[in-house]
Scaffold this active site. Structure first.
Site, PDB file in Angstrom:
ATOM      1  N   GLY A 194       0.655  -1.207   0.034  1.00 55.63           N
ATOM      2  CA  GLY A 194       0.083   0.008   0.066  1.00 55.63           C
ATOM      3  C   GLY A 194       0.982   1.198  -0.231  1.00 55.63           C
ATOM      4  O   GLY A 194       2.012   1.279  -0.196  1.00 55.63           O
ATOM      5  N   ASN A 195       0.265   2.383   0.427  1.00 54.00           N
ATOM      6  CA  ASN A 195       1.002   3.676   0.250  1.00 54.00           C
ATOM      7  C   ASN A 195       0.228   4.482   1.274  1.00 54.00           C
ATOM      8  O   ASN A 195      -0.624   4.362   1.925  1.00 54.00           O
ATOM      9  CB  ASN A 195       1.097   4.228  -0.981  1.00 54.00           C
ATOM     10  N   ARG A 196       0.840   5.716   1.832  1.00 51.71           N
ATOM     11  CA  ARG A 196       0.646   6.500   3.128  1.00 51.71           C
ATOM     12  C   ARG A 196      -0.722   7.371   2.549  1.00 51.71           C
ATOM     13  O   ARG A 196      -0.776   8.294   3.405  1.00 51.71           O
ATOM     14  CB  ARG A 196       1.544   7.273   3.437  1.00 51.71           C
ATOM     15  N   SER A 197      -1.247   7.542   1.556  1.00 50.70           N
ATOM     16  CA  SER A 197      -2.101   8.670   1.127  1.00 50.70           C
ATOM     17  C   SER A 197      -3.105   8.246   2.151  1.00 50.70           C
ATOM     18  O   SER A 197      -3.842   7.341   2.144  1.00 50.70           O
ATOM     19  CB  SER A 197      -2.450   8.288  -0.360  1.00 50.70           C
TER      20      SER A 197
END
Ligand code: CTP
Length: 390
Positions: A194-197
């Site tokens: 995933g990512n930090r958005s």
């Protein structure tokens, strides 16, 4: 839905302003009451807050709230004079000076005060500045005098307000599709890449588009903030979900804003169950995903406004190279606008409450929106979208 500042000044007609407030709320608008101390002698500010469904403890900068319309009803001779001359001695008159947008004024005063040369000049000055006056009407005033000075009926004031709102934003009635958040690509039944958005920027854009009267669909990819009330929310956890929904809904949208951080790669194979831990290493092969923005650009219809984001790390060359890459993305993805932000800064962008962006477009000049809340940045981005729609 629009945001309306409702200024209430100190006349007996303040009781009729309750009905104006109620009708605006019933019409689906977000009403911010600004009640002068003079008006409080007739009706308490609490009454308006209750009618507007606002929390009792409002912030002190209420007069700086961005709104689509300001309505002053009733507007006494004194407040009319202050508006004409730009005085700012209470929250109503401060708001009037800070407000950018249409203003509707419903005067209410004794007929002799209304016909006085000073009041006539003040009304003319406001009119010349583009302020719309509704009324006053002829009839019997509260103190029993006949003449022109009675505030227009609430239904009439609200009708005039709606007419002004109808002509405000080019986004009113438009179909707007916004993606927000970050996709999660499963590795097995419980793990993901995933990512930090957080989704804050996309959510702020969806809220602002809704506030300007658009019909908004939000493709929500694992948001860590609540989606705005009044928009249609479709959960899109993975890049594949987002691709499917964006391509299906993008076809009918007038504006598409791809604010989501869509994974560029996903595990080539996701295990159906949780992989138990053992001493061996685990190599996960990643395969590229479809670039949704590019796919939307390839299938876009004429007149549609397509907005993408470019998250670039600064290169120490004053952001010039980052800008160059943003311009390249604009062309390659056939977008109308790229919102470029510097991901190497920790105080803005990813997972932060603030942002600072540069808007890159082939048709309107590049503009930098200096560091501000994502809500304020959303205002700037949608102002640019309105220009592109125009
Ligand atoms: N985007 C998309 N689909 C993807 C990846 C990105 O639609 N699979 C969109 C994002 O929503 C954003 C824009 O493309 O609007 C730019 O994303 P960004 O990650 O900045 O750039 P990339 O195109 O991924 O290029 P790079 O890897 O060079 O940063």
């Amino acid at each position: 839905m629009a945001r309306v500042l409702l200024g209430v000044s100190g006349g007996i007609a303040a009781y009729k302003a309750c009905e104006v407030c109620r009708r605006l709320v019933k019409g689906g608008h977000d009403v911010v009451p600004l009640v002068t101390p003079g008006a409080e002698r007739f009706v308490g500010a609490e009454t308006f807050r209750a009618l507007a469904r606002r929390p009792p403890a409002d912030d002190v900068y209420l007069h700086l709230t961005r709104a689509d319309l300001m309505v002053v009803a009733p507007c006494t001779a004194n407040t009319l004079a202050k508006l004409a001359h730009g005085l700012a001695d209470n929250s109503l008159t401060e708001a009037a000076l800070a407000h950018r947008g249409p203003m509707l004024v419903a005067p209410a005063m004794n007929p002799r005060m209304w016909s006085h040369a000073a009041t006539r000049a003040n009304a003319d000055a406001l009119h010349a500045r583009g302020v719309v006056l509704v009324g006053p009407d002829e009839g019997e005033t509260a103190e029993g005098e006949l003449g022109v000075g009675r505030m227009s009926e609430p239904a009439e004031i609200v009708r005039a307000a709606e007419a002004l709102l109808a002509g405000t934003s080019p986004l009113r009635g438009k179909e707007v599709l916004v993606s927000a958040g970050g996709t999660r690509e499963p590795i097995d039944a419980v793990r993901f890449v995933g990512n930090r958005s957080s989704g804050r920027m996309g959510v702020a854009l969806a809220a602002e588009a809704h506030r300007r009267g658009a019909h908004v669909t939000l493709l929500a990819a694992n948001l860590s903030v609540a989606p705005p009330v009044g928009v249609d929310v479709i959960e899109t956890q993975t890049a594949a979900d987002l691709e499917r929904e964006a391509l299906a809904r993008g076809a009918v949208a007038d504006v598409v804003v791809m604010a989501a951080a869509v994974a560029d790669y996903r595990p080539a194979e996701a295990l159906a169950t949780k992989r138990p831990k053992d001493a061996a290493g685990w190599t996960v092969e990643l395969e590229p995903t479809t670039d949704v923005l590019e796919a939307l650009g390839a299938t876009r219809r004429a007149g549609q406004v397509l907005v993408g984001f470019a998250a670039e790390a600064s290169d120490g060359a004053g952001g010039e190279r980052g800008l160059e890459r943003a311009r390249e993305k604009l062309t390659r993805k056939k977008a109308d606008l790229i919102v470029f932000n510097d991901v190497s800064r920790t105080d803005i962008g990813f997972d932060a409450t603030d942002n600072e962006v540069t808007l890159v477009s082939g048709t309107i000049p590049a503009v930098t929106l200096r560091k501000a809340s994502k809500e304020d940045i959303a205002v700037g981005i949608l102002d640019a979208v309105e220009l592109l729609l125009g």
